[in-house]
Design a protein around this motif. Structure first.
Motif, PDB file in Angstrom:
ATOM      1  N   GLN A  86      -2.294   2.960 -12.619  1.00  0.00           N
ATOM      2  CA  GLN A  86      -2.477   2.697 -14.055  1.00  0.00           C
ATOM      3  C   GLN A  86      -3.945   2.891 -14.466  1.00  0.00           C
ATOM      4  O   GLN A  86      -4.484   2.112 -15.249  1.00  0.00           O
ATOM      5  CB  GLN A  86      -2.034   1.267 -14.391  1.00  0.00           C
ATOM      6  N   GLY A  87      -4.563   3.907 -13.882  1.00  0.00           N
ATOM      7  CA  GLY A  87      -5.953   4.220 -14.232  1.00  0.00           C
ATOM      8  C   GLY A  87      -6.984   3.298 -13.601  1.00  0.00           C
ATOM      9  O   GLY A  87      -8.185   3.466 -13.814  1.00  0.00           O
TER      10      GLY A  87
ATOM     11  N   ALA B 216       0.834  -1.209   0.000  1.00  0.00           N
ATOM     12  CA  ALA B 216       0.000   0.000   0.000  1.00  0.00           C
ATOM     13  C   ALA B 216       0.867   1.258   0.000  1.00  0.00           C
ATOM     14  O   ALA B 216       0.446   2.311  -0.489  1.00  0.00           O
ATOM     15  CB  ALA B 216      -0.931  -0.012   1.200  1.00  0.00           C
ATOM     16  N   GLU B 217       2.083   1.150   0.564  1.00  0.00           N
ATOM     17  CA  GLU B 217       2.952   2.332   0.624  1.00  0.00           C
ATOM     18  C   GLU B 217       3.677   2.586  -0.695  1.00  0.00           C
ATOM     19  O   GLU B 217       4.356   3.591  -0.858  1.00  0.00           O
ATOM     20  CB  GLU B 217       3.959   2.179   1.761  1.00  0.00           C
ATOM     21  N   GLN B 218       3.544   1.645  -1.619  1.00  0.00           N
ATOM     22  CA  GLN B 218       4.276   1.763  -2.886  1.00  0.00           C
ATOM     23  C   GLN B 218       3.457   2.395  -4.003  1.00  0.00           C
ATOM     24  O   GLN B 218       3.932   2.528  -5.119  1.00  0.00           O
ATOM     25  CB  GLN B 218       4.728   0.382  -3.340  1.00  0.00           C
ATOM     26  N   ILE B 219       2.194   2.701  -3.721  1.00  0.00           N
ATOM     27  CA  ILE B 219       1.371   3.326  -4.772  1.00  0.00           C
ATOM     28  C   ILE B 219       0.683   4.581  -4.228  1.00  0.00           C
ATOM     29  O   ILE B 219       0.645   4.791  -3.019  1.00  0.00           O
ATOM     30  CB  ILE B 219       0.324   2.348  -5.365  1.00  0.00           C
ATOM     31  N   ASN B 220       0.134   5.361  -5.146  1.00  0.00           N
ATOM     32  CA  ASN B 220      -0.513   6.612  -4.744  1.00  0.00           C
ATOM     33  C   ASN B 220      -1.861   6.377  -4.096  1.00  0.00           C
ATOM     34  O   ASN B 220      -2.778   5.876  -4.723  1.00  0.00           O
ATOM     35  CB  ASN B 220      -0.735   7.497  -5.985  1.00  0.00           C
ATOM     36  N   ILE B 221      -1.938   6.800  -2.850  1.00  0.00           N
ATOM     37  CA  ILE B 221      -3.185   6.566  -2.117  1.00  0.00           C
ATOM     38  C   ILE B 221      -4.030   7.839  -2.102  1.00  0.00           C
ATOM     39  O   ILE B 221      -3.521   8.912  -1.778  1.00  0.00           O
ATOM     40  CB  ILE B 221      -2.852   6.076  -0.696  1.00  0.00           C
ATOM     41  N   ASN B 222      -5.291   7.712  -2.468  1.00  0.00           N
ATOM     42  CA  ASN B 222      -6.200   8.870  -2.449  1.00  0.00           C
ATOM     43  C   ASN B 222      -6.750   9.106  -1.056  1.00  0.00           C
ATOM     44  O   ASN B 222      -6.905  10.234  -0.622  1.00  0.00           O
ATOM     45  CB  ASN B 222      -7.413   8.641  -3.363  1.00  0.00           C
ATOM     46  N   LYS B 223      -7.062   7.986  -0.407  1.00  0.00           N
ATOM     47  CA  LYS B 223      -7.668   8.117   0.922  1.00  0.00           C
ATOM     48  C   LYS B 223      -7.453   6.845   1.726  1.00  0.00           C
ATOM     49  O   LYS B 223      -7.532   5.740   1.185  1.00  0.00           O
ATOM     50  CB  LYS B 223      -9.170   8.377   0.751  1.00  0.00           C
ATOM     51  N   SER B 224      -7.170   7.019   3.019  1.00  0.00           N
ATOM     52  CA  SER B 224      -7.025   5.857   3.910  1.00  0.00           C
ATOM     53  C   SER B 224      -8.029   5.969   5.045  1.00  0.00           C
ATOM     54  O   SER B 224      -8.251   7.057   5.574  1.00  0.00           O
ATOM     55  CB  SER B 224      -5.633   5.824   4.535  1.00  0.00           C
TER      56      SER B 224
ATOM     57  N   LYS C 234       1.550  -5.057  -9.155  1.00  0.00           N
ATOM     58  CA  LYS C 234       1.396  -3.908 -10.057  1.00  0.00           C
ATOM     59  C   LYS C 234       1.133  -4.380 -11.481  1.00  0.00           C
ATOM     60  O   LYS C 234       0.268  -3.847 -12.180  1.00  0.00           O
ATOM     61  CB  LYS C 234       2.642  -3.026 -10.014  1.00  0.00           C
ATOM     62  N   ALA C 235       1.899  -5.386 -11.902  1.00  0.00           N
ATOM     63  CA  ALA C 235       1.720  -5.895 -13.275  1.00  0.00           C
ATOM     64  C   ALA C 235       0.346  -6.533 -13.446  1.00  0.00           C
ATOM     65  O   ALA C 235      -0.301  -6.391 -14.491  1.00  0.00           O
ATOM     66  CB  ALA C 235       2.814  -6.912 -13.588  1.00  0.00           C
TER      67      ALA C 235
END
Ligand code: HPA
Length: 273
Positions: A72-73, A37-45, A267-268
């Motif tokens: 990735q959308g 979870a820390e490796q991607i952009n988080i909008n809200k937690s 991610k992939a």
């Protein structure tokens, strides 16, 4: 059979008022794997402790957070930590992340967990795509959850995991040069790790890995009509497979060691589904 729509009405109403978007893909992150979870952009937690009626995880390495993120959308809901049957929760509480994901709109679910390796070709640090689930020890609870007389319950058990998702996970691993093992995940209720005799027993019945989660989540997700697949991180040799003493710290240490490979794979997969 508990009616989850009634039992968790407040919980769902609360989440619906908080979410930034409707998620498409849900991911449940297992023991020590929450760092993804820390490796991607988080909008809200959201902390699960702020959600009315949400059970609290007591296990070290389970953070109790729900994240909404975009990668990735793709719109994601991530569960950092789960509650287990062995913590004293009922089966309907153990499947809350699945219920929430489906209610909020996700139709795909990727389950991850830490598991003990039984297959002699597995080493701690390997990632294993689950090809089939053995939930023989919780069949009764699963049937209770879904409803004995519900016709949909009869077959959903066996159409697991989703073949199309599994194929995409294999292709993702291949494209990222990740060597992905494959095998059968056997559920045990815990809370203690298995004895060598128990591992020997389930080995005879075709288990490649053992763990205390995931199977009920997969079955319930399929029951709700979600596409579901699962990846295990083999964090340790199952009891008796090596002479080394088993511990939860070994589980979290191994998961931590492979977290970058694990993140690369997830991610992939997100990109491809
Ligand atoms: N047994 C059961 N659950 C587990 C194990 C194990 O060896 N490792 C991680 N979760």
């Amino acid at each position: 059979m508990v009616n989850l729509n009634i039992k968790y009405k407040n919980l769902i109403d609360y989440l619906k008022s908080e979410i930034p978007f409707e998620p498409e893909i849900a991911i449940i992150l297992g023991s020590g794997l929450g760092d993804f979870a820390e490796q991607i952009n988080i909008n809200k937690s959201i902390s699960t402790s702020d959600i009315p009626g949400y059970p609290v995880s007591t296990v070290i390495g389970h953070k109790g957070k729900i994240h909404f993120a975009e990668y990735q959308g793709k719109k994601l809901i991530l569960f950092q930590g789960r509650v287990h049957f062995y913590e004293g929760y009922d089966i309907d509480e153990c499947v809350i992340p699945v219920f929430i994901s489906s209610k909020l709109g996700a139709d795909k679910l990727l389950l991850t967990n830490a598991a003990g390796g039984i297959n002699k070709n597995f080493t701690p640090g390997d990632l294993m795509l689950i090809t089939s689930f053995n939930g023989i020890l919780i069949k009764k609870e699963l049937t209770d959850l879904i409803g004995l007389t519900n016709p949909a319950a009869k077959n959903n058990f066996i159409h697991l995991p989703n073949p199309e998702l599994n194929r995409k996970i294999k292709e993702s691993a291949h494209s990222e040069n990740i060597f992905l093992k494959e095998g059968v995940y056997f559920y045990t209720k815990g809370p203690s790790y298995e004895t060598p005799a128990e591992i020997n027993f389930i080995d005879k019945f075709g288990a490649d890995a053992v763990g205390m989660s995931t199977v009920h989540e997969a079955v319930y997700a399929a029951f709700l009509g979600m596409k579901v697949s699962a990846v295990s991180c083999i964090t340790n040799f199952a009891a008796g497979i090596s002479i080394q003493k088993l511990s939860h710290s070994e589980v979290t240490e191994t998961a931590n060691r492979v977290k970058n490979t694990f993140a690369k794979l997830i991610k992939a997969v997100i990109k491809s589904i």
